[in-house]
Structures are given as structure tokens and as C-alpha cells.
Design a protein around this motif. Sequence first.
Motif, PDB file in Angstrom:
ATOM      1  N   THR A   1      16.308  -7.853  -1.916  1.00 37.02           N
ATOM      2  CA  THR A   1      15.324  -7.855  -3.002  1.00 37.02           C
ATOM      3  C   THR A   1      13.920  -7.961  -2.410  1.00 37.02           C
ATOM      4  O   THR A   1      13.756  -8.343  -1.250  1.00 37.02           O
ATOM      5  N   LEU A   2      12.927  -7.648  -3.230  1.00 33.25           N
ATOM      6  CA  LEU A   2      11.539  -7.819  -2.794  1.00 33.25           C
ATOM      7  C   LEU A   2      11.254  -9.285  -2.499  1.00 33.25           C
ATOM      8  O   LEU A   2      10.603  -9.612  -1.505  1.00 33.25           O
TER       9      LEU A   2
ATOM     10  N   LYS B   1       6.079   8.979   5.956  1.00 33.79           N
ATOM     11  CA  LYS B   1       7.361   9.344   5.334  1.00 33.79           C
ATOM     12  C   LYS B   1       7.753   8.271   4.315  1.00 33.79           C
ATOM     13  O   LYS B   1       8.184   8.579   3.204  1.00 33.79           O
ATOM     14  N   SER B   2       7.567   6.995   4.684  1.00 36.64           N
ATOM     15  CA  SER B   2       7.900   5.901   3.771  1.00 36.64           C
ATOM     16  C   SER B   2       7.000   5.900   2.546  1.00 36.64           C
ATOM     17  O   SER B   2       7.446   5.559   1.447  1.00 36.64           O
ATOM     18  N   THR B   3       5.734   6.286   2.720  1.00 38.18           N
ATOM     19  CA  THR B   3       4.812   6.375   1.588  1.00 38.18           C
ATOM     20  C   THR B   3       5.382   7.325   0.539  1.00 38.18           C
ATOM     21  O   THR B   3       5.326   7.047  -0.663  1.00 38.18           O
TER      22      THR B   3
ATOM     23  N   ASP C   1       8.748   8.458   0.481  1.00 37.69           N
ATOM     24  CA  ASP C   1      10.096   8.025   0.083  1.00 37.69           C
ATOM     25  C   ASP C   1      10.064   6.867  -0.911  1.00 37.69           C
ATOM     26  O   ASP C   1      10.941   6.759  -1.774  1.00 37.69           O
ATOM     27  N   LEU C   2       9.091   5.984  -0.761  1.00 36.25           N
ATOM     28  CA  LEU C   2       8.984   4.798  -1.614  1.00 36.25           C
ATOM     29  C   LEU C   2       7.772   4.924  -2.539  1.00 36.25           C
ATOM     30  O   LEU C   2       7.134   3.944  -2.895  1.00 36.25           O
ATOM     31  N   GLY C   3       7.500   6.151  -2.936  1.00 39.94           N
ATOM     32  CA  GLY C   3       6.337   6.457  -3.757  1.00 39.94           C
ATOM     33  C   GLY C   3       6.626   6.413  -5.244  1.00 39.94           C
ATOM     34  O   GLY C   3       7.514   5.692  -5.713  1.00 39.94           O
ATOM     35  N   PHE C   4       5.892   7.238  -5.976  1.00 47.10           N
ATOM     36  CA  PHE C   4       5.931   7.218  -7.444  1.00 47.10           C
ATOM     37  C   PHE C   4       7.345   7.364  -7.998  1.00 47.10           C
ATOM     38  O   PHE C   4       7.795   6.556  -8.803  1.00 47.10           O
ATOM     39  N   GLU C   5       8.060   8.390  -7.563  1.00 50.00           N
ATOM     40  CA  GLU C   5       9.374   8.679  -8.151  1.00 50.00           C
ATOM     41  C   GLU C   5      10.370   7.550  -7.905  1.00 50.00           C
ATOM     42  O   GLU C   5      11.077   7.106  -8.820  1.00 50.00           O
ATOM     43  N   ALA C   6      10.418   7.053  -6.667  1.00 51.20           N
ATOM     44  CA  ALA C   6      11.346   5.952  -6.339  1.00 51.20           C
ATOM     45  C   ALA C   6      10.975   4.695  -7.111  1.00 51.20           C
ATOM     46  O   ALA C   6      11.858   3.949  -7.568  1.00 51.20           O
ATOM     47  N   THR C   7       9.685   4.463  -7.282  1.00 47.14           N
ATOM     48  CA  THR C   7       9.235   3.272  -8.003  1.00 47.14           C
ATOM     49  C   THR C   7       9.573   3.381  -9.481  1.00 47.14           C
ATOM     50  O   THR C   7      10.020   2.413 -10.110  1.00 47.14           O
ATOM     51  N   LYS C   8       9.405   4.568 -10.038  1.00 47.13           N
ATOM     52  CA  LYS C   8       9.745   4.812 -11.448  1.00 47.13           C
ATOM     53  C   LYS C   8      11.233   4.528 -11.683  1.00 47.13           C
ATOM     54  O   LYS C   8      11.604   3.814 -12.622  1.00 47.13           O
ATOM     55  N   VAL C   9      12.086   5.034 -10.821  1.00 49.91           N
ATOM     56  CA  VAL C   9      13.534   4.802 -10.925  1.00 49.91           C
ATOM     57  C   VAL C   9      13.851   3.310 -10.768  1.00 49.91           C
ATOM     58  O   VAL C   9      14.691   2.754 -11.484  1.00 49.91           O
TER      59      VAL C   9
ATOM     60  N   LEU D   1       6.429   1.263  -4.617  1.00 43.38           N
ATOM     61  CA  LEU D   1       7.215   0.337  -3.803  1.00 43.38           C
ATOM     62  C   LEU D   1       6.602   0.188  -2.414  1.00 43.38           C
ATOM     63  O   LEU D   1       6.529  -0.916  -1.867  1.00 43.38           O
ATOM     64  N   PHE D   2       6.147   1.297  -1.827  1.00 39.08           N
ATOM     65  CA  PHE D   2       5.520   1.228  -0.500  1.00 39.08           C
ATOM     66  C   PHE D   2       4.314   0.294  -0.543  1.00 39.08           C
ATOM     67  O   PHE D   2       4.167  -0.581   0.313  1.00 39.08           O
ATOM     68  N   GLU D   3       3.467   0.445  -1.544  1.00 43.18           N
ATOM     69  CA  GLU D   3       2.275  -0.402  -1.657  1.00 43.18           C
ATOM     70  C   GLU D   3       2.651  -1.862  -1.883  1.00 43.18           C
ATOM     71  O   GLU D   3       1.998  -2.768  -1.345  1.00 43.18           O
ATOM     72  N   ILE D   4       3.706  -2.102  -2.638  1.00 40.15           N
ATOM     73  CA  ILE D   4       4.179  -3.469  -2.877  1.00 40.15           C
ATOM     74  C   ILE D   4       4.657  -4.086  -1.562  1.00 40.15           C
ATOM     75  O   ILE D   4       4.322  -5.228  -1.233  1.00 40.15           O
TER      76      ILE D   4
END
Length: 133
Positions: free
Chosen positions: A43-44, A70-72, A74-82, A114-117
Motif C-alpha cells: 500500500t502507499l 517510464k514510471s511517470t 506507467d503510473l500516470g493518469f490512466e493508472a491513477t484513474k483505475v 500515482l507517480f507524483e504521490i
Amino acid sequence: MNTSNKNNKKTAVINGSHFSDLSGFYEEVSTVLMKDADWKVGTLDGFDDILYGGFENKDELEIIWKDSQKSTEDLGFEATKVFYENKIKQGKPFNIDLAQENLDDLIAGNGQTLFEILVEIIESHKKIMLILK
């Protein structure tokens, strides 16, 4: 973890090419930061906890995040939305209202990915220096 004795600073390398989603990130940091532990980050909050000292955080730590671009993505808008949609679907024990608020902020362009978090969590620790490569 690669360790060096310069000024009691340890170095850990997170490799963005080793994962493409949040669970993969958790696996990577569990391997890199908690080799000898019998539990893994999931978890975060758990990630934040290990940075607080769950893994010998008496010395300074330098985290090098390779392939961070790449992580930016992969863990960007779409992954965070999901991520938030799954919390809302699952309900308890998650705070559905907070997850919805975070999702609304994200969609409006004001929320963190998620990346920014994850970067914010790392940077909130005074003894940890993050280098994005």
C-alpha cells in the motif's frame, strides 16, 4: 541495497524498467529496500512506513529511480484513474468519498498521479534524497 560508507549514506536503486504498474513498484521496492524482511509493501501507507524506519533508516538514504520517465507514464493518469475507481468499487475499508474526490481532482487536471504521490512520499522524508534518472 547497494551500500556505501561515505558519510553513513546508503544508496538504493529503483529500476522503472522492472515494473509497469503499482503492484510491480511495490515488488521492486520490497526487493530493493526490504531484502531480509518477511513482508512486502502493498500500500502507499506501507511504502511510507518503510521509509520512516522500517528498514534501518538511521543513516541517510539516496534513492536513485532509474527509468523514471517510464514510471511517470506507467503510473500516470490512466493508472491513477483505475486505482481510484477500484477503491470506489471495493468500498470498505477505503474512504469512498475521499477516493471520489481524488478521482474528480485527477479528471479535472488538479490531482496527483500515482507517480507524483510516490515521489511526494519519498521527498517527505528528510534523510532521503531522491534522484530521478
